[in-house]
Structures are given as C-alpha cells and as structure tokens.
Scaffold this motif. Structure first.
Motif, mmCIF file in Angstrom:
data_model
loop_
_atom_site.group_PDB
_atom_site.id
_atom_site.type_symbol
_atom_site.label_atom_id
_atom_site.label_comp_id
_atom_site.label_asym_id
_atom_site.label_seq_id
_atom_site.Cartn_x
_atom_site.Cartn_y
_atom_site.Cartn_z
ATOM 1 N N THR A 129 0.851 -1.202 0.000
ATOM 2 C CA THR A 129 0.000 0.000 0.000
ATOM 3 C C THR A 129 0.881 1.244 0.000
ATOM 4 O O THR A 129 0.629 2.195 -0.735
ATOM 5 N N PHE A 371 -2.201 -10.895 -3.761
ATOM 6 C CA PHE A 371 -3.268 -9.886 -3.801
ATOM 7 C C PHE A 371 -3.721 -9.598 -5.234
ATOM 8 O O PHE A 371 -4.884 -9.273 -5.458
ATOM 9 N N ASP A 375 -7.639 -9.957 -7.028
ATOM 10 C CA ASP A 375 -8.184 -8.741 -7.683
ATOM 11 C C ASP A 375 -8.058 -7.489 -6.831
ATOM 12 O O ASP A 375 -8.824 -6.548 -6.993
ATOM 13 N N LYS A 376 -7.095 -7.486 -5.916
ATOM 14 C CA LYS A 376 -6.913 -6.297 -5.089
ATOM 15 C C LYS A 376 -5.943 -5.332 -5.769
ATOM 16 O O LYS A 376 -6.026 -4.124 -5.571
ATOM 17 N N TYR A 377 -4.991 -5.853 -6.483
ATOM 18 C CA TYR A 377 -4.059 -5.029 -7.260
ATOM 19 C C TYR A 377 -4.014 -5.558 -8.698
ATOM 20 O O TYR A 377 -4.606 -6.600 -8.988
ATOM 21 N N PRO B 72 -11.883 -3.829 -5.964
ATOM 22 C CA PRO B 72 -11.055 -4.641 -5.063
ATOM 23 C C PRO B 72 -11.719 -4.910 -3.708
ATOM 24 O O PRO B 72 -11.145 -5.598 -2.888
ATOM 25 N N ALA B 238 -4.691 1.539 -1.362
ATOM 26 C CA ALA B 238 -4.177 2.771 -1.984
ATOM 27 C C ALA B 238 -4.876 3.066 -3.311
ATOM 28 O O ALA B 238 -4.242 3.412 -4.291
#
Lengths: 406, 272
Positions: A129, A371, A375-377, B72, B238
C-alpha cells in the motif's frame, strides 16, 4: 476619497501577498533542490572508518551531528522489536542517533501517516500500500511472519472435528465442511488476509466460501469475546492475548507454511536528506544486528519484547513466557542473510519484469502476486513497483560496502 | 412589453433582472462542468498526482465498471449501496421515530423536559464514533450495532429541532386555542405540532446528513460490504479512485434523500 484609500490599501495588500507567495515558493524550490543533490552524493558508497577508530559496539562510525529519526513503530509486532532493542542496548545513542516513536497498530494507517515518520517496519501488505500510494521505499525484508493465527472457540465445529483431517497439514483442525460458511473477524488487506485465504486454498476452498468481516485485530478480539463471528484471525501480540483467553488455534502461517514477509521502509523525503540518509544506513545495519542479538539471546530479547508490549499498552502481550514462546516462532533475517537477500538477483518468477529482481523483491512479490490473484491489485501496479524501483537495494549495497571496509 | 418591464427593473449595473429558469439551470450546469474540467485538467497537466486523485473521466468508467466488477472491495456497487442503505435507514428511521416525538413532548410537557433534558445534555456532545467500543460489547458487530451508531448521530438533531419548534410556537395561537376551549393536550397536537413541523423537517434533513456522514465510521466497526467499507478498502489498497467513487455515491444518495424530503415537506406543510 475613502473609496480611493481603500482601493490603494487593497492593491498594496494584494501585491504584497503575491510577492510573498512568490518569494516563499522560490526559496522552497531552492531548499528542495539542495537535498536532492546531496542525496545523490550520499547514495555513493560511504567510507566508514575502521572498527578500531570508530569506538562503537560494531565499529560503525558515529554521526557527525546528533540526529533524531522519526520511527513508525508497529505496536506489539515482532518486526518492530529490533528498533526497540537497538535503542535499549544503547547502540543508536553511541552513534548520535535517537528515535521519536510514532505508534501504529496496522500497516495502511502507518503508510497514510508517512509524513510523520522517516523509517518504519510493517507487514508486506501494508508496505505494498505504501510503495504504491505514497512516496515510500522498501529497503529490506525483516522476517517471514510466523505468528499469524486462526482461532476458534472450544465449541466450534472446526475444533470439535479434531486434527489430522488434512494429511499435508497435520496440525490443522476441522474438515472442509466445518470450515465452509464460517465468519471470520479479520483485518482485510493485511498479512492475516493472505494467511486465511492461502489456508482456505490449501484445503480446496476460496475466499468466497467464508465471510470475512473487516476489523482491526484488537477490536476483532473484543468482538469475538462477545460471541461475534465463528473465527478470529489475528497476529502476534493479539494472538498471544487470544491464547490467554483460551481460544484454540486451528491453523496458522507457521503450521501451514504460509510465507508472508515483513519489511523495513523509509520515506523518499528521509532518503533525500543527506544526514538522515546516513543515519538510515547505520540504523539499517543495526536493525539486522539486533535481529542477530534476538537469535543469539532469546531470553533477553523476550524481556525486551514483554517490556515494549507493556509500554505500548498491548494488553496480555507483556507476559514473558508468551513473548519467549512467540520469539521461538520468529523467522527473521540476520545481517549476513539480509545482505545476501537484497544484493543477489534472480529471474522474475512471473517472467514479466524485464529485468532480474533482487531476492528481497521476489519475497515481497509473493505477497503482491497473492493480492493480484484476489483482484486487489493489478499487473500495472506490479510493473509500476518494478519500474520505479520501489524495493531498493541501495541501502543494502551501501551497508555491504561499509561492512567490507571495516 | 415583457422585455420592457424587465428592463425597467434593472438598476444601473443591470442587477435585479430575473433570468428564466432555463438560464439558471444552465448556470448551475456550467458551474459543475467548470469544476469537473478544472479537476480533469489539473490531473492531465500533472499538477496534481493521479496517485492522490482520480480523473473525473476515470471515475465515470469505474462507476459503470463497479456495477459488475466486485474488485477490489469484494462487492459490486449495488451490493455496497444496499448494505449501506440497510444500516443507515435502520438507524435513521429509528432516530426519527423516537427522536421527533420525544423532542415534541419535551418542548410541550415541562415535567418531561425537566426529566429528560439533563441526561440528553450529557449525551448530546458525545461523538457517535465514541460509542463504538461499548456498542461492540453490548450488541456485537451486526446490523443492530452499526444502526445504533447511526441512530445516535441522527437522533440528536431530531430531538433538538422538534423541541425548539414547539418552544417557538406563537403564544397568541396557543392562547386562542385555549380560549376557544381546547385542552392542554389538544392544543399540543392541534397547534404546537403543526407549528413545529418546519423545524422538525429541518431536523430530519440534518439527521439524514449526519446518518450518511457517520456511515463510514459505523462500517469501520465491522463490515464485509457497504459504501463505507468500500472507502476503507480503497484506503487499504491505496486506490484513490475507489475512495472518491464511494464518497460521490454517498453524496449522491444523500442528495437524493434530501430531494425526497423536500418533496414530502412541501406536501405535508402546504400551508407554510
């Protein structure tokens, strides 16, 4: 007449305001240009004095002027312990460095507050992050976080089903059916998230087969005590507290072989300041020497761990025996290992980087790739980290040079 | 002739001229467009980093995309909106149902006023978020707990405005009612309550705003879906675009509720 005077006063005020703004802007530009130039110079290998002339514990040359570094301190985390030890052992004081503590209980909050610290340590997800969203660089891998545990109550069907139902993970409790459909109190987007989902995948389930209710670890424990949720996913100090409460560990990163790295970081602003850069290099070396200390003297390290948990108000985690037990599961990199990790390179496991990656980068990308799979990044985020060298070996190289010259 | 009349109304600087509704609508539209264009240009020119702010055009694409894509935060936009609506409406409706009658009665019945006001004055300044730790202990982390946090933020303006509305009832009207033989209670519901309605609606309007603004805090308590949760996940990963989209959707829903409230108000208090 009055109107004329008022107009003149207003005009003077406007002109002086504009002139004032312009002036400060220029000076700021000049100021910001200087550290950048200095940082370039500082990035050159340092010529440390030999051990016998430095007169410090490890032969590290002290700072010319005393300096205070603002430290992002992760309360109760084992990867934060080396900072505390290097201060308590007096190693930073003899180098003319002092810490100003800024305490946090999760990585993303620490990253958001990056204007308030120069160096920090946090888990891999928090670091990702930080390097994606803010002007921060990862400068080392601290450890492979092991105390990332999943707990249930004694009456839970997962516990009642007993161990041994998953041959590859003999210590894990439950069956696929008892795990399916459960609600977990968990800080989503953190190392715990990676641990829970990886463990679910190990037994053939996915994140969609359970409900993840997002909560901070301390709040999650409080809620779990009131009967909320079927399971509790918490780390280090809170895990110790959960064990004290009598909850049963049914799986964990260590038992299930889940590798989640933690990191040490610095802000770009601190790295661009020549004095701070020099202090950061020294603290980098001391951090890993403090890890060597922990590995060599676990009794003393456990005392420090209990002490810092007590100071930080991590309730329940100030128990010496539990701290000692936790440190037995600590899997950090000592100085030699870390220098090798950050200064050796290998092919990108995904093959998309277009260059060789340091082994430190590869460690962190294990978490990033997890991640991305959730599908978070995105792949673009991964490329951005690589292209902008957000995981830097510059400090490790400078320390390597400095140690060799001693 | 019409034009001539309008011209007569102008002063030397041209002020006082009434433009058509269309012109005013266009002015509002132009204001919004100018804001969006400046926003877009700041990002395109690189004056503001796109790490901290998403372009309006990207937000439009994301808005459409989020109807089918749960990434997300793990939920599509409709799922998030529904989750938040359940929480905020439960808390808000409870606050209105309990707060408005309580405020009206406190304003009219002196004994109740003296009985409740001291406790109310102590509770009033407490920020709704500070109830979170106790809420977890008392109610766990489900819908009830989150609605309770929203309830506290919406309850206070409902009580205060209803109370003040009754207190501001014209004394002459009260005297006329009493002289005409209306009982004390009859005067309350036939004179004081209708007189207080304008203030009551203002209180509800503030309560709607408070309810939505407390949503993120309530979903910080614990959540697996919702607009507040979506913002938190944007923060966690982020994603400035996800954060801004969540904020804009909350704003749009708040404005929608405000519109409904104005419509109801105009029909309930036609005589105003």
């Amino acid at each position: 007449m009055k109107r004329g005077i008022a107009t003149i006063i207003a005009a003077v005020l406007v002109i002086s305001t504009i002139a004032g703004c312009g002036g400060s802007g220029n000076s700021k530009q000049e100021e910001s240009a200087a550290p950048e130039a200095a940082a370039d110079e500082a990035a050159e290998p340092e010529g440390e004095a030999p051990a016998e002339t430095a007169g410090t514990t490890f032969g590290i040359e002290p700072m010319e002027n005393e300096i205070t570094l603002s430290l992002g301190y992760f309360s109760g985390a084992m990867h934060a312990l080396p900072w505390y030890i290097m201060e308590q052992e007096g190693w930073i004081e003899e180098l003319g460095i002092s810490f100003e503590y800024q305490s946090f209980i999760n990585g993303p909050a620490m990253m958001e507050a990056n204007a308030d610290w120069d160096i920090a340590s946090t888990g891999g997800p928090g670091a990702i992050t930080g390097i994606l969203g803010y002007d921060i660089k990862v400068m080392g891998i601290a450890d492979k976080e092991a105390v990332l545990n999943l707990y249930v109550r004694e009456d839970s069907p997962i516990y009642q089903a007993g161990q041994g139902n998953f041959p590859d993970y003999p210590k894990m409790y439950g069956t696929v059916d008892t795990w399916k459909g459960t609600e977990w109190l968990i800080p989503v987007g953190t190392t715990m998230h990676q641990t829970l989902v990886t463990i679910l995948e190990q037994i053939g389930l996915t994140a969609d087969d359970v409900t993840m209710t997002n909560m901070d670890v301390t709040t999650a424990l409080t809620a779990f005590k009131t009967g909320a949720g079927d399971g509790l996913a918490v780390w280090t100090s809170t895990a110790i507290e959960a064990e004290q409460e009598g909850y049963i560990k049914v799986a964990g990163a260590d038992d299930n072989g889940v590798i989640v790295p933690t990191t040490i970081l610095a802000t770009d602003a601190a790295l661009a300041d020549p004095e701070k850069y020099e202090a950061i290099c020294k603290c980098w070396e001391l951090y890993y020497r403090a890890i060597d200390f922990i590995l060599a003297d676990r009794e003393k390290a456990a005392e420090y761990y209990a002490e810092t948990c007590s100071i930080e108000g991590v309730s329940g985690a100030d128990d010496y025996d539990l701290c000692y037990e936790s440190l037995s599961r600590f899997m950090p990199y000592g100085l030699e290992d870390e220098l090798e990790l950050m200064n050796t390179y290998a092919e990108d496991p995904k093959g998309t980087a277009g260059r060789e990656l340091s082994n430190g980068e590869i460690d962190l990308f294990n978490t990033l790739d997890f991640f991305i799979s959730q599908d978070k990044y995105t792949e673009d985020d991964r490329n951005s980290i690589i292209d902008n060298e957000k995981v830097t070996s510059v400090i490790a190289k400078a320390v390597q040079e400095s140690v060799s010259n001693r | 002739m019409d034009k001539k009349t309008k011209t007569k109304k102008r002063d030397k600087l041209g002020r006082g001229q009434n433009a058509s509704a269309y012109t005013y609508a266009m002015l509002s539209f132009a204001g919004v467009m100018a804001f969006l264009i400046i926003w877009q240009l700041l990002l395109v020119a690189g004056i503001v980093s796109d790490r901290y702010l998403a372009k309006p055009t990207e937000l439009v694409v994301l808005f459409v995309q989020k109807f089918s894509d749960p990434a997300p935060d793990g939920a599509t936009l409709l799922v998030s909106i529904w989750a938040s609506l359940r929480v905020s409406l439960t808390g808000l409706i409870l606050a209105i149902v309990i707060g408005v009658p309580l405020g009206l009665c406190m304003g009219w019945f002196k004994a109740l006023d003296r009985l409740v006001t001291p406790i109310f004055e102590i509770i009033r300044p407490i920020p709704p978020v500070s109830w979170i730790p106790l809420t977890i202990l008392w109610m766990g982390i489900g819908l009830r707990a989150k609605a309770f946090i929203i309830f506290f933020s919406a309850f206070i303006p409902c009580v205060i405005n209803s109370y003040t509305g009754v207190k501001l009832t014209n004394k002459t009207l009260i005297n006329v009612a009493r002289t005409s033989g209306a009982s004390y209670v009859e005067t309350f519901y036939k004179v004081a309550i209708p007189s207080a309605l304008t203030m009551v609606f203002t209180g509800i309007r503030v309560a709607v705003g408070n309810a939505w603004s407390t949503l993120v805090a309530a979903e910080m308590l614990a959540a697996s879906a919702g607009l507040g949760y979506m913002i938190l996940m944007g923060r966690m990963f982020a994603r400035a675009d996800i954060i801004i989209l969540g904020m804009l959707v909350i704003g749009a829903i708040g404005a929608f509720f405000n519109g409904i409230l104005s419509f109801v108000e105009n029909h309930v208090i036609k005589w105003r």
